[in-house]
Design a protein around this motif. Structure first.
Motif, PDB file in Angstrom:
ATOM      1  N   PRO A 262       0.808  -1.226   0.000  1.00 17.10           N
ATOM      2  CA  PRO A 262       0.000   0.000   0.000  1.00 17.10           C
ATOM      3  C   PRO A 262       0.842   1.276   0.000  1.00 17.10           C
ATOM      4  CG  PRO A 262      -0.909  -1.558   1.545  1.00 17.10           C
ATOM      5  CD  PRO A 262       0.403  -2.118   1.088  1.00 17.10           C
ATOM      6  N   ILE A 263       1.941   1.291   0.739  1.00 18.96           N
ATOM      7  CA  ILE A 263       2.798   2.481   0.769  1.00 18.96           C
ATOM      8  C   ILE A 263       3.375   2.755  -0.612  1.00 18.96           C
ATOM      9  CG2 ILE A 263       4.990   3.383   1.658  1.00 18.96           C
ATOM     10  CD1 ILE A 263       4.276   1.945   4.319  1.00 18.96           C
ATOM     11  N   MET A 264       3.821   1.716  -1.289  1.00 18.23           N
ATOM     12  CA  MET A 264       4.395   1.892  -2.622  1.00 18.23           C
ATOM     13  C   MET A 264       3.345   2.380  -3.632  1.00 18.23           C
ATOM     14  SD  MET A 264       7.524   1.437  -2.159  1.00 18.23           S
ATOM     15  CE  MET A 264       8.038   1.571  -3.844  1.00 18.23           C
ATOM     16  N   VAL A 265       2.117   1.886  -3.539  1.00 18.12           N
ATOM     17  CA  VAL A 265       1.070   2.333  -4.465  1.00 18.12           C
ATOM     18  C   VAL A 265       0.693   3.786  -4.177  1.00 18.12           C
ATOM     19  CG1 VAL A 265      -1.302   1.949  -5.235  1.00 18.12           C
ATOM     20  CG2 VAL A 265       0.210   0.008  -4.875  1.00 18.12           C
ATOM     21  N   ILE A 266       0.647   4.180  -2.905  1.00 16.42           N
ATOM     22  CA  ILE A 266       0.372   5.582  -2.561  1.00 16.42           C
ATOM     23  C   ILE A 266       1.447   6.485  -3.167  1.00 16.42           C
ATOM     24  CG2 ILE A 266       0.280   7.261  -0.668  1.00 16.42           C
ATOM     25  CD1 ILE A 266      -0.908   4.950   1.053  1.00 16.42           C
ATOM     26  N   LEU A 267       2.719   6.122  -2.988  1.00 22.03           N
ATOM     27  CA  LEU A 267       3.806   6.922  -3.543  1.00 22.03           C
ATOM     28  C   LEU A 267       3.762   6.955  -5.067  1.00 22.03           C
ATOM     29  CD1 LEU A 267       6.715   5.846  -1.178  1.00 22.03           C
ATOM     30  CD2 LEU A 267       5.472   8.020  -1.188  1.00 22.03           C
ATOM     31  N   LEU A 268       3.408   5.834  -5.676  1.00 23.47           N
ATOM     32  CA  LEU A 268       3.290   5.783  -7.132  1.00 23.47           C
ATOM     33  C   LEU A 268       2.173   6.709  -7.626  1.00 23.47           C
ATOM     34  CD1 LEU A 268       4.418   4.356  -9.670  1.00 23.47           C
ATOM     35  CD2 LEU A 268       2.603   2.662  -9.369  1.00 23.47           C
ATOM     36  N   LEU A 269       1.038   6.708  -6.951  1.00 24.37           N
ATOM     37  CA  LEU A 269      -0.061   7.605  -7.322  1.00 24.37           C
ATOM     38  C   LEU A 269       0.331   9.069  -7.143  1.00 24.37           C
ATOM     39  CD1 LEU A 269      -3.300   5.899  -5.946  1.00 24.37           C
ATOM     40  CD2 LEU A 269      -2.638   6.229  -8.320  1.00 24.37           C
ATOM     41  N   MET A 270       1.043   9.369  -6.057  1.00 26.89           N
ATOM     42  CA  MET A 270       1.487  10.748  -5.834  1.00 26.89           C
ATOM     43  C   MET A 270       2.433  11.203  -6.940  1.00 26.89           C
ATOM     44  SD  MET A 270       2.152  10.816  -1.728  1.00 26.89           S
ATOM     45  CE  MET A 270       2.978  12.396  -1.785  1.00 26.89           C
ATOM     46  N   TRP A 271       3.249  10.295  -7.444  1.00 29.46           N
ATOM     47  CA  TRP A 271       4.219  10.643  -8.472  1.00 29.46           C
ATOM     48  C   TRP A 271       3.566  10.734  -9.856  1.00 29.46           C
ATOM     49  CZ3 TRP A 271       7.044   7.109 -11.947  1.00 29.46           C
ATOM     50  CH2 TRP A 271       8.078   7.758 -12.642  1.00 29.46           C
ATOM     51  N   LEU A 272       2.704   9.762 -10.189  1.00 27.17           N
ATOM     52  CA  LEU A 272       2.116   9.726 -11.528  1.00 27.17           C
ATOM     53  C   LEU A 272       0.950  10.690 -11.704  1.00 27.17           C
ATOM     54  CD1 LEU A 272       2.167   5.892 -12.263  1.00 27.17           C
ATOM     55  CD2 LEU A 272       3.679   7.649 -13.187  1.00 27.17           C
ATOM     56  N   TRP A 273       0.110  10.824 -10.689  1.00 27.19           N
ATOM     57  CA  TRP A 273      -1.071  11.673 -10.772  1.00 27.19           C
ATOM     58  C   TRP A 273      -1.144  12.599  -9.564  1.00 27.19           C
ATOM     59  CZ3 TRP A 273      -1.661   6.342 -11.822  1.00 27.19           C
ATOM     60  CH2 TRP A 273      -1.844   6.060 -13.166  1.00 27.19           C
ATOM     61  N   PRO A 274      -0.290  13.628  -9.514  1.00 26.08           N
ATOM     62  CA  PRO A 274      -0.342  14.542  -8.368  1.00 26.08           C
ATOM     63  C   PRO A 274      -1.652  15.327  -8.358  1.00 26.08           C
ATOM     64  CG  PRO A 274       1.197  15.348 -10.024  1.00 26.08           C
ATOM     65  CD  PRO A 274       0.734  13.992 -10.475  1.00 26.08           C
ATOM     66  N   ASP A 275      -2.166  15.572  -7.196  1.00 28.76           N
ATOM     67  CA  ASP A 275      -3.408  16.320  -7.034  1.00 28.76           C
ATOM     68  C   ASP A 275      -3.088  17.812  -7.140  1.00 28.76           C
ATOM     69  OD1 ASP A 275      -5.857  17.388  -6.354  1.00 28.76           O
ATOM     70  OD2 ASP A 275      -6.185  16.021  -4.670  1.00 28.76           O
ATOM     71  N   ALA A 276      -3.680  18.498  -8.120  1.00 28.85           N
ATOM     72  CA  ALA A 276      -3.370  19.906  -8.371  1.00 28.85           C
ATOM     73  C   ALA A 276      -3.813  20.812  -7.225  1.00 28.85           C
ATOM     74  CB  ALA A 276      -4.035  20.344  -9.668  1.00 28.85           C
ATOM     75  N   ASN A 277      -4.770  20.385  -6.421  1.00 22.20           N
ATOM     76  CA  ASN A 277      -5.288  21.209  -5.329  1.00 22.20           C
ATOM     77  C   ASN A 277      -4.462  21.110  -4.055  1.00 22.20           C
ATOM     78  OD1 ASN A 277      -7.435  21.952  -6.998  1.00 22.20           O
ATOM     79  ND2 ASN A 277      -8.621  20.171  -6.352  1.00 22.20           N
ATOM     80  N   ILE A 278      -3.494  20.210  -4.033  1.00 24.17           N
ATOM     81  CA  ILE A 278      -2.702  19.938  -2.833  1.00 24.17           C
ATOM     82  C   ILE A 278      -1.275  20.422  -3.072  1.00 24.17           C
ATOM     83  CG2 ILE A 278      -1.924  18.130  -1.257  1.00 24.17           C
ATOM     84  CD1 ILE A 278      -4.938  18.471  -1.273  1.00 24.17           C
ATOM     85  N   LYS A 279      -0.639  20.950  -2.007  1.00 24.15           N
ATOM     86  CA  LYS A 279       0.754  21.397  -2.111  1.00 24.15           C
ATOM     87  C   LYS A 279       1.660  20.215  -2.457  1.00 24.15           C
ATOM     88  CE  LYS A 279       0.318  25.090   1.247  1.00 24.15           C
ATOM     89  NZ  LYS A 279       0.751  25.605   2.532  1.00 24.15           N
ATOM     90  N   GLN A 280       2.784  20.527  -3.086  1.00 20.66           N
ATOM     91  CA  GLN A 280       3.718  19.481  -3.493  1.00 20.66           C
ATOM     92  C   GLN A 280       4.228  18.705  -2.278  1.00 20.66           C
ATOM     93  OE1 GLN A 280       6.983  20.846  -5.809  1.00 20.66           O
ATOM     94  NE2 GLN A 280       7.713  18.795  -6.237  1.00 20.66           N
ATOM     95  N   GLY A 281       4.276  17.393  -2.410  1.00 20.09           N
ATOM     96  CA  GLY A 281       4.748  16.538  -1.337  1.00 20.09           C
ATOM     97  C   GLY A 281       3.635  16.012  -0.455  1.00 20.09           C
TER      98      GLY A 281
END
Length: 96
Positions: A15-34
């Protein structure tokens, strides 16, 4: 005593790896980087745990050489992963 046996460590790692993968591939534009949104976190954790649930069912069909299943906190690894999927789904339904 270890809290996992065999591939049980994947219960948290996947689950941690999939969360990080989603953050990298599809960042949420409404949320600050990171950072990540709650829905993106729940989606990543749910998908990772679902993958791990299937993996646990497949791996635990046969016993290991020492007779112990792949486990996490002394439970076969698919059951804590299934609990993570259920919790993520319930929270997503409540928050949506």
């Amino acid at each position: 005593m270890m809290i996992y046996r065999g591939a049980g460590f994947l219960t948290l790692l996947t689950p941690i790896m999939v969360i990080l993968l989603l953050m990298w591939l599809w960042p949420d534009a409404n949320i600050k980087q990171g950072n990540t949104s709650l829905m993106q976190f729940l989606l990543g954790a749910g998908i990772g745990a679902a993958i791990n649930t299937v993996l646990g069912l497949v791996l635990n069909r046969k016993k290991q050489a020492d007779g112990a299943p792949h486990h996490f906190f002394f439970m076969p690894m698919q059951w804590p992963s299934l609990a993570i999927v259920i919790v993520c789904t319930v929270i997503a339904i409540i928050k949506h």
